[in-house]
Scaffold this motif. Structure first.
Motif, PDB file in Angstrom:
ATOM      1  N   GLN A 199     -63.321 -21.818   7.752  1.00  0.00           N
ATOM      2  CA  GLN A 199     -64.150 -22.259   6.624  1.00  0.00           C
ATOM      3  C   GLN A 199     -63.242 -22.271   5.401  1.00  0.00           C
ATOM      4  O   GLN A 199     -62.345 -21.436   5.285  1.00  0.00           O
TER       5      GLN A 199
ATOM      6  N   ASP B 232     -65.845 -27.015   7.038  1.00  0.00           N
ATOM      7  CA  ASP B 232     -66.176 -26.337   8.284  1.00  0.00           C
ATOM      8  C   ASP B 232     -65.641 -27.223   9.415  1.00  0.00           C
ATOM      9  O   ASP B 232     -65.289 -28.371   9.187  1.00  0.00           O
TER      10      ASP B 232
ATOM     11  N   THR C  21     -68.771 -26.574   1.563  1.00  0.00           N
ATOM     12  CA  THR C  21     -67.932 -25.738   2.422  1.00  0.00           C
ATOM     13  C   THR C  21     -67.296 -26.603   3.508  1.00  0.00           C
ATOM     14  O   THR C  21     -67.996 -27.344   4.200  1.00  0.00           O
TER      15      THR C  21
ATOM     16  N   THR D  75     -66.404 -31.075   4.907  1.00  0.00           N
ATOM     17  CA  THR D  75     -67.508 -30.455   4.167  1.00  0.00           C
ATOM     18  C   THR D  75     -68.816 -31.067   4.662  1.00  0.00           C
ATOM     19  O   THR D  75     -68.815 -32.113   5.326  1.00  0.00           O
TER      20      THR D  75
ATOM     21  N   ASP E 112     -75.621 -25.808   9.728  1.00  0.00           N
ATOM     22  CA  ASP E 112     -74.227 -25.999   9.316  1.00  0.00           C
ATOM     23  C   ASP E 112     -73.924 -27.502   9.248  1.00  0.00           C
ATOM     24  O   ASP E 112     -74.811 -28.343   9.503  1.00  0.00           O
TER      25      ASP E 112
ATOM     26  N   HIS F 242     -72.651 -17.638   6.443  1.00  0.00           N
ATOM     27  CA  HIS F 242     -72.580 -18.494   5.251  1.00  0.00           C
ATOM     28  C   HIS F 242     -72.901 -17.686   4.011  1.00  0.00           C
ATOM     29  O   HIS F 242     -73.984 -17.797   3.442  1.00  0.00           O
TER      30      HIS F 242
END
Lengths: 188, 394
Positions: free
Chosen positions: A33, B182, B180, B13, B144, A61
């Motif tokens: 991440q 990932d 974020t 992201t 996510d 998260h």
């Protein structure tokens, strides 16, 4: 899981190197991440960026409160009254600072008991002509946490390759390498 | 159809993942107006348009109200239509969202969930999504970036299914997921195109050989019946979702079976119900407590609208206690998700003790340790039934 917190000032490229590290970690088979401290972006203001690196899928998260590694790209933050760079840093963790002062002096300023590394990334940035200290600092981080340089160099090439002229790419690669080689540790 | 994609792992992201899905779907029309934390989705998509990667007509408008209006117009004309927004932008859109649903426009929208003003705040909660609770849109929540990408692709099929024809929202937590980076597994472009197929609108306004009237008055003689048709359309969503999930699994190897993901749910005695990125953090809390022998589990809700009440009741019946975590307030009562779960359990024979927590409003961070504490609190039989708040200064 390895958790890293970057401290810099807006415009110094902390987010960029955290993204580069994520790309390189994926290339070597890790899950990753990378995220900046969310909020208004202001040039010169203290900013943070974060990395998580693990062998398995990362599901959490939330922010990183107890990093294994703290990287300080701008050493004026060591004197900051509002930002405490060692906050939550694990006692057995690593503190890496881009600075001209020695690791022993960093220890005196921060009272951090774990491993301290320093790199004069500013000097490398100037001599190599890249201008920014973030790339040599990333090279130094790779050495400090035993992360291979090759995937970082590859991803850096890819990231810059599209827009930057070849000599700029070469300068950045050299700065990354020099940061890796010049990492100094003592008092650790 | 190919049975399995040759997938590519990328660091993306949430923004990029959604924009990549939009590129692969290549809608006919996108109308959008920027708002944090959605804007980057459209930055990336606009770049695809500018670089000729898609032939989409990108309409930049002067407000979200206009964005949604343009989407309705395009959709009614017969175009495959998408947009994205968040927070105040969604609030401004909502008048036209009701109309999009009533006119049966299968518009797919990404919502980068963000708190509603005031006070003004740019960070995540689910207040904006709750604006659409009664609007006649199907709503999915992603844990996510991978799920956000996958849901965008599945949403297209659900929205355009002849028995549905409703807008579908893909909710992803603002900043926490949108900003974020990932690891995301993308499908190949051709596979996505094949999966979503060509859009064949039933009554396109531009089909001048078969003229239709769209959006007329419906006075007491007809309004009620037309609303009833929306009810039927919404009730078709679950079955369509299951079919689309099964097909998507064959395509991607990624199994989404049902309306929620159970995590150690079967033999759990204490359960958290939650939507969005905090579900991932809850899994970590479950693992920690399971290692200590605690019988805890998670029900991660994907489908908020239509609300899968029977399946949720069946999954939670007989549990000792359940904590429903709301990332939005319904000022004047318990949180919206709690009320849904509570009503779903009314018919159950063996009802669990049910608790409501509010968490994460305006971007307040929620950690695994805090969720472990929730699991421990609800084990106490005397634990209060009032609203509980995670990490709030009183």
């Amino acid at each position: 899981m390895l958790e890293i917190r970057w401290h810099a000032r807006g415009g110094q490229g902390a987010k960029t190197v955290s993204q580069l590290l994520a790309l390189a970690a994926l290339a070597r088979g890790n899950y990753v991440q990378a995220f900046p401290e969310y909020g208004p972006e202001r040039s010169g203001a203290p900013v943070k960026a974060f990395n998580r690196i693990d062998d398995k899928k990362i599901r959490v998260h939330y922010n990183i409160y107890e990093p294994d590694v703290v990287v300080v790209v701008d050493d004026s933050l060591l004197n900051s009254e509002t930002v405490k760079v060692t906050e939550g840093l694990k006692p057995e963790g690593i503190l890496l600072v881009n600075t001209k002062i020695s690791p022993a002096e960093v220890r005196r300023k921060t009272n951090f008991k774990g491993k301290i590394f320093t790199i004069d990334a500013e000097k490398i940035a100037e001599s190599s002509g890249v201008g920014y200290a973030n790339i040599p600092t990333l090279g130094a981080l790779a050495r400090a946490v035993d992360f291979p340089l090759e995937p970082l160099a590859e991803e850096l090439k890819k990231m810059l390759g599209k827009k930057a002229p070849p000599e700029k790419v070469q300068a950045n690669l050299a700065a990354l390498q020099e940061g890796y080689e010049r990492l100094s540790a003592n008092g650790g | 159809m190919a049975t399995r994609a040759s997938e590519q792992l990328r660091v993306l992201t949430g923004h990029q993942a959604v924009a990549e899905a939009m590129r692969q779907i290549e809608p006919d029309v996108v109308a959008a107006y920027p708002i944090t934390p959605q804007s980057e989705i459209m930055h990336y998509f606009a770049e695809f348009v500018a670089n000729g990667k898609v032939r989409t007509e990108l309409i930049t408008v002067e407000s979200e109200h206009s964005a949604m209006s343009a989407c309705v117009g395009a959709s009614v004309a017969g175009a495959r239509t998408m947009t994205a927004t968040a927070s105040q932008g969604l609030a401004l859109m909502i008048e036209i969202v009701y109309i999009a649903s009533a006119m049966r426009c299968p518009i797919v929208m990404a919502i980068a969930n963000r708190a509603l003003s005031g006070p003004i705040n740019i960070h995540c909660d689910h207040s904006d999504a709750m604006l659409g609770r009664d609007a006649g849109v199907a709503q999915l929540f992603a844990e996510d970036a991978q799920e956000a990408y996958d849901f965008m692709i599945m949403a297209q099929r659900i929205a355009e299914h002849p028995s549905v024809l409703l807008p579908v929202w893909v909710n992803l937590d603002g900043f926490t997921l949108t900003h974020t980076a990932d690891v995301v597994e993308l499908l190949e472009d051709e596979l996505v195109k094949e999966f979503v197929g060509e859009y064949k609108p039933r009554y396109p306004l531009l089909d001048v050989d078969h003229p239709t009237t769209q959006g007329p008055f419906a006075l007491p003689e007809y309004y009620f019946e037309l609303k009833r048709q929306q009810v039927d359309a919404m009730e078709s969503v679950p079955q369509v979702l299951l079919e689309v999930q099964a097909e998507f699994a064959r395509l991607s190897g990624r199994e989404y079976q049902g309306f929620f993901e159970p995590y150690y749910l079967d033999d759990a005695e204490y359960v958290i119900v939650v939507m969005g990125s905090t579900a991932g953090t809850t899994k970590e809390a479950v693992d920690t407590l399971r290692a200590r022998g605690e019988k805890v589990g998670l029900l991660k809700l994907w489908l908020f609208r239509p609300f899968p009440r029977e399946e949720i009741a069946a999954a939670l019946e007989g549990k000792r206690a359940v904590a429903v975590l709301d990332r939005a307030l319904s000022l004047g009562n318990y949180g919206p998700l709690y009320l849904e779960v509570s009503s779903a359990l009314y018919e159950a024979q063996r009802r669990p003790r049910l608790y409501n927590y509010t968490y994460g409003l305006g971007g307040r961070d929620t950690t695994a340790k805090q969720l472990e504490a929730v699991f421990m609190q609800i084990q106490e039989k005397t634990f209060g039934k009032e609203m509980h708040y995670i990490d709030l200064r009183e």
